[in-house]
Design an enzyme around this catalytic site. Structure first.
Site, PDB file in Angstrom:
ATOM      1  N   HIS A  30       0.811  -1.209   0.000  1.00 56.24           N
ATOM      2  CA  HIS A  30       0.000   0.000   0.000  1.00 56.24           C
ATOM      3  C   HIS A  30       0.845   1.259   0.000  1.00 56.24           C
ATOM      4  CE1 HIS A  30       0.458  -0.442   4.451  1.00 56.24           C
ATOM      5  NE2 HIS A  30       0.688   0.823   4.323  1.00 56.24           N
TER       6      HIS A  30
ATOM      7  N   CYS B 146      -9.671   8.267 -27.634  1.00 56.36           N
ATOM      8  CA  CYS B 146      -9.570   8.265 -26.167  1.00 56.36           C
ATOM      9  C   CYS B 146      -8.803   7.057 -25.635  1.00 56.36           C
ATOM     10  CB  CYS B 146     -10.947   8.337 -25.524  1.00 56.36           C
ATOM     11  SG  CYS B 146     -12.000   6.940 -25.922  1.00 56.36           S
TER      12      CYS B 146
END
Lengths: 572, 88
Positions: free
Chosen positions: A193, A505
């Site tokens: 994390h 995109c």
């Protein structure tokens, strides 16, 4: 200059490159104060006191975590949310209360003991992802105990370059407020994390160094190379010069890009183009402004998905869309729910091939209330912000799908007019061009849609017949393949001939050389991750449209991905 | 009391994020919720309990709901799990 009283020898330690960037300077070693809890047997009168202290600690910590989570980096916020859930855990509370009430254990030891059981089980689980959570769980435990003891954990750092064994989410949150510059850690890897948060915050970090906390001392010089995963303690003057140059080069590039970002989106001879951002979460809005995106070229809406068949209600959806509109200037192109493929498991209707399956507009047309709710939410917001919203339909493969969506939209508009709600009649309705059948029939589609947005990622997958997540064949996922360029080109020409805007995109748009070729083919609007805008803009501003068109012709003539890449290299 | 078996579809298994989603959803219902795996039985509303199950992709969980809204609760929870908790 500080005297180095350490042995002064340069030490290179190899770890894992956890987050890009470079840092050089004096380090500080951060070691968490170890919390020791000892069991004490409570007298009867003290039991209630300790129970109340536990309740108080739970509420106080929850408030603190919620406060830290506000406006926090999205990765960090996720972890803080999990920690808040731990505070709500009924079994944990039961155990701790039991220890205090029935066994007359003091509250801090009760907390320590209750947590220990879970931590031990996680340590034994052999699941790497789970083990990484142990730090988060220990953090909750320690913070509860600190609150109860009214002590404060040692959370200050004397320098921005921190060497430590590992950090808890709240520590990162706090250090980020104190100018955290770089991290070097004993433990962890790319998926821990701390690394994820460091990347998200743009802080260079190296993990898995194993012994750096025992080798480094406060005030030592260190170089942290987040690109290669190397840390260099007490660098020699040669090494320092080498890195000083690298850092200068990085800073120059950053400044250059920042300057460029503030400039107009025009080619060297003044041909305008659009650079927009692909966005999914509200926390990304800051980035959109920072990188001067012209608007949101792709607003993904899948975050509004809760579970099968369940999306957030119309009101909640509207809030989400409205936040996006008010958070930036410029248009917002909202893509209807594209759930399916790798994001969706149809429960008892298991698909052998989710990518070729029941997703996007296919799913929506068979879930009328879902489609209607989303169209209503979008139409409502568009009515209140006329001229700013564009609607985009994903995964179209036949023209009939477009007609059906327009039909439902008209019904929604009729209802709205009856209720005297403002309607944006001009709201453009366009489609993602990702299925080859659409690219090949682009001329027909161009007659019935208001814009094209080419989704090169999926277009490549379908054209090359490759699941990019399949390791065995992923080398065939070639975004630069001439066949893909042909389809892009065909779509672009069809759009130009029909006078409708054509945008790209997919990831391809974020590669500067590819962006140059796209513009050379007539495309004038690109949407990408905001952090890619700088480099693309820099290249496009430095060439004339003629040069870009010549380049596009060169790319058209290529017969393999490799050749295309050679042309790219020569151009950039 | 009703029971149903589900398989974990996500690559990363029942890690922290899906565990939190599961617990939050289950806690919205009154019924008691238990999960059985490998002979363990944990309270499905306890995030620590669910996390320590460390259920990986493909793990078969037996879900147990007991209470006035058990049908609704079971349906919602099963959907959430079978859709991979909305994850990639």
């Amino acid at each position: 200059m500080t005297e180095h009283s350490s042995n002064g020898k340069e030490i290179i330690i190899e770890g894992v490159a956890a987050s890009n960037g470079l840092a050089m300077g004096e380090l500080c070693v951060y070691k968490r104060k170890e919390l020791i809890a000892k069991p004490i047997t409570l007298s009867d009168e003290l039991v209630t006191v300790h129970q109340r202290r536990f309740e108080y600690a739970l509420h106080t910590l929850e408030r603190e975590l919620k406060r830290l989570a506000e406006g926090a980096d999205p990765e960090l916020a996720t972890i803080l949310d999990t920690q808040i859930e731990i505070l709500h855990d009924p079994e944990l509370q039961k155990q701790i209360n039991y220890l205090i009430e029935e066994e007359h254990t003091n509250v801090d030891y009760a907390i320590y003991k209750a947590f220990r059981g879970y931590i031990q089980r996680l340590e034994q689980s052999g699941n790497a992802l789970m083990k990484e959570r142990i730090v988060d769980i220990e953090d909750v435990r320690d913070k509860l105990i600190h609150i109860i003891r009214r002590s404060s954990p040692h959370t200050s750092i004397s320098s921005g370059i921190v060497v430590t064994d590992e950090l808890t989410p709240s520590e990162i949150a706090q250090f980020a407020g104190h100018n955290l510059e770089a991290l070097a850690m004993d433990h962890g890897g790319i998926t821990s994390h701390t690394s994820i948060i460091a990347r998200s915050m743009g802080i260079p970090a190296v993990a898995g160094l194993q012994q750096i906390t025992s080798q480094a001392h406060d005030g030592d010089e260190i170089i942290i190379d987040g690109f290669t995963g190397k840390c260099i303690l007490n660098p020699s003057s040669e090494t320092r010069t080498q890195y000083q140059n690298k850092i200068k080069e990085l800073e120059r590039r950053e400044k250059h890009l920042q300057k460029i970002l503030a400039k107009e989106n025009v080619t060297q001879d003044g041909t305008p183009f659009e650079l927009q951002a692909n966005v999914e979460f509200e926390q990304e809005l800051e980035n959109v402004a920072h990188y001067h995106a012209d608007g949101i070229g792709l607003l993904r809406t899948e975050s509004l998905y809760i579970s099968r068949g369940l999306f957030e209600d119309v009101e909640t959806q509207e809030q989400f869309y409205e936040h996006m509109l008010t958070g930036i200037n410029g248009p917002v192109t909202i893509r209807l729910f594209d759930v399916g493929g790798d994001k969706f498991f149809e429960g008892d209707y298991w698909e052998a091939n989710p990518f070729l399956g029941w997703r996007g507009i296919r799913m929506l047309l068979q879930s009328p209330s879902l489609l209607r709710d989303q169209l209503k939410a979008i139409a409502d917001v568009a009515g209140r912000y006329p001229g700013r919203v564009r609607l985009m339909v994903p995964m179209v493969s036949v023209i009939d799908e477009v007609r059906k969506v327009r039909h439902v939209l008209r019904e929604v508009y009729d209802e709205m007019r009856e209720e005297d709600e403002p309607v944006d009649e001009q709201m453009p309705v366009g489609i993602m061009v990702e299925v080859p059948s659409v690219a090949l029939q682009a001329e027909q589609f161009a007659q019935e849609v208001d814009f094209f947005s080419i989704g090169t990622n999926d277009l490549t997958q379908y054209t090359m017949a490759v699941d990019r997540g399949n390791d065995r064949i992923s080398q065939l996922f070639q975004q630069h393949h001439p066949a893909v360029w042909k389809l892009i080109d065909q779509t672009a020409q069809a759009g130009l001939n029909a006078g409708i805007p054509v945008a790209v995109c997919g990831e391809l748009a974020s590669e500067p050389a590819a962006a140059a070729a796209l513009l050379g083919m007539g495309i004038r609007s690109l949407s990408m991750a905001p952090s890619s805008i700088g480099e693309v803009k820099s290249l496009l501003r430095s060439r004339t449209i003629d040069e870009l068109e010549t380049f596009a012709n060169q790319v058209r003539s290529a017969t393999s991905s490799q050749q295309v890449e050679e042309y790219f290299e020569a151009f950039d | 009391m009703i029971k149903e078996t589900v398989t974990i579809p996500n690559k990363a298994g029942l890690h922290a994020r899906p565990a939190a989603a599961l617990v939050r959803l289950a806690s919205q219902y009154n019924s008691d919720f238990y999960i059985h795996l490998f002979g363990y039985r944990v309270n499905g509303k306890s995030i620590l309990g669910v996390m320590t199950l460390a259920a990986e992709q493909g793990a078969e969980l037996e879900l147990e709901m007991d209470g006035p809204d058990e049908e609704d609760a079971m349906e919602a929870v099963v959907e959430l799990i079978e859709n991979g908790f909305g994850e990639d």
